[in-house]
Design a protein around this motif. Sequence first.
Motif, PDB file in Angstrom:
ATOM      1  N   LYS A   9       0.847  -1.266  -0.171  1.00 35.30           N
ATOM      2  CA  LYS A   9       0.021  -0.050  -0.126  1.00 35.30           C
ATOM      3  C   LYS A   9       1.062   1.278  -0.055  1.00 35.30           C
ATOM      4  CE  LYS A   9      -4.008   0.987  -0.201  1.00 35.30           C
ATOM      5  NZ  LYS A   9      -4.577   1.087  -1.499  1.00 35.30           N
ATOM      6  N   ILE A  10       0.676   1.911  -0.961  1.00 40.35           N
ATOM      7  CA  ILE A  10       1.321   3.356  -1.111  1.00 40.35           C
ATOM      8  C   ILE A  10       0.162   4.364  -1.363  1.00 40.35           C
ATOM      9  CG2 ILE A  10       2.834   4.767  -2.598  1.00 40.35           C
ATOM     10  CD1 ILE A  10       4.308   1.941  -3.409  1.00 40.35           C
ATOM     11  N   ILE A  11       0.282   5.471  -0.768  1.00 34.24           N
ATOM     12  CA  ILE A  11      -0.799   6.569  -0.717  1.00 34.24           C
ATOM     13  C   ILE A  11       0.028   7.834  -1.595  1.00 34.24           C
ATOM     14  CG2 ILE A  11      -2.314   5.898   0.804  1.00 34.24           C
ATOM     15  CD1 ILE A  11      -1.110   8.309   2.588  1.00 34.24           C
ATOM     16  N   ARG A  12      -0.588   8.857  -1.868  1.00 34.39           N
ATOM     17  CA  ARG A  12      -0.214  10.132  -2.373  1.00 34.39           C
ATOM     18  C   ARG A  12       0.112  10.880  -1.105  1.00 34.39           C
ATOM     19  NH1 ARG A  12      -0.016  11.663  -7.583  1.00 34.39           N
ATOM     20  NH2 ARG A  12      -1.273  10.258  -8.746  1.00 34.39           N
ATOM     21  N   ILE A  17      -3.946  13.075   6.036  1.00 34.21           N
ATOM     22  CA  ILE A  17      -4.647  13.913   6.981  1.00 34.21           C
ATOM     23  C   ILE A  17      -3.604  14.050   8.280  1.00 34.21           C
ATOM     24  CG2 ILE A  17      -6.486  14.609   8.135  1.00 34.21           C
ATOM     25  CD1 ILE A  17      -8.096  13.941   5.784  1.00 34.21           C
ATOM     26  N   ALA A  18      -3.433  12.866   8.627  1.00 33.77           N
ATOM     27  CA  ALA A  18      -3.023  12.460  10.279  1.00 33.77           C
ATOM     28  C   ALA A  18      -2.567  10.864  10.032  1.00 33.77           C
ATOM     29  CB  ALA A  18      -4.092  12.664  10.987  1.00 33.77           C
ATOM     30  N   VAL A  62      -9.327   5.204   5.985  1.00 29.16           N
ATOM     31  CA  VAL A  62      -8.498   5.077   7.266  1.00 29.16           C
ATOM     32  C   VAL A  62      -7.813   3.866   6.886  1.00 29.16           C
ATOM     33  CG1 VAL A  62      -8.563   4.798   9.665  1.00 29.16           C
ATOM     34  CG2 VAL A  62      -9.936   6.323   8.503  1.00 29.16           C
ATOM     35  N   TYR A  63      -6.528   3.587   7.160  1.00 24.90           N
ATOM     36  CA  TYR A  63      -5.388   2.702   6.955  1.00 24.90           C
ATOM     37  C   TYR A  63      -5.110   2.199   8.370  1.00 24.90           C
ATOM     38  CZ  TYR A  63      -5.659   3.711   2.091  1.00 24.90           C
ATOM     39  OH  TYR A  63      -6.141   4.044   0.796  1.00 24.90           O
ATOM     40  N   TYR A  64      -5.013   0.677   8.669  1.00 23.99           N
ATOM     41  CA  TYR A  64      -4.322   0.141   9.992  1.00 23.99           C
ATOM     42  C   TYR A  64      -3.203  -0.253   9.289  1.00 23.99           C
ATOM     43  CZ  TYR A  64      -8.286   0.292  12.810  1.00 23.99           C
ATOM     44  OH  TYR A  64      -9.485   0.640  13.672  1.00 23.99           O
ATOM     45  N   SER A  65      -2.023   0.403   9.813  1.00 25.89           N
ATOM     46  CA  SER A  65      -0.856   0.162   9.264  1.00 25.89           C
ATOM     47  C   SER A  65       0.039  -0.754  10.075  1.00 25.89           C
ATOM     48  CB  SER A  65      -0.166   1.345   8.716  1.00 25.89           C
ATOM     49  OG  SER A  65       1.261   1.077   8.423  1.00 25.89           O
ATOM     50  N   ALA A  76       6.847  10.868   6.140  1.00 27.57           N
ATOM     51  CA  ALA A  76       6.344  12.058   5.683  1.00 27.57           C
ATOM     52  C   ALA A  76       6.831  13.371   5.788  1.00 27.57           C
ATOM     53  CB  ALA A  76       4.723  12.287   6.487  1.00 27.57           C
ATOM     54  N   ASN A  77       7.593  13.642   7.093  1.00 32.29           N
ATOM     55  CA  ASN A  77       8.456  14.723   7.088  1.00 32.29           C
ATOM     56  C   ASN A  77       9.504  15.042   6.208  1.00 32.29           C
ATOM     57  OD1 ASN A  77       6.851  15.789   9.260  1.00 32.29           O
ATOM     58  ND2 ASN A  77       8.168  15.031  10.876  1.00 32.29           N
TER      59      ASN A  77
END
Length: 82
Positions: A9-12, A17-18, A62-65, A76-77
């Motif tokens: 799983k990869i997201i943009r 959001i959080a 909402v993803y449970y990772s 993300a940072n």
Amino acid sequence: MFIHLGGEKIIRASELIAIFDVSIEKNSKLSKQFLTYAGKEKKVEVIGEEESKSLVVTTTKVYYSPISSGTLKKRANHLLMI
């Protein structure tokens, strides 16, 4: 830019959001209500079969990772600094 959440799983990054530690689900009544609603709307996805360590909230799901919230926040940072 993209963020790898675990498994395949990869997201943009723009959809993010959080990022929360999975313990927020047990410690916050409001979070529990939000996750219950997201589940009813079929907007929750569990990544892989490993124990979930973090919750990633995006504009659509909402993803449970299985990756810790600290590691995901670093990823993300890192994208913000590029």
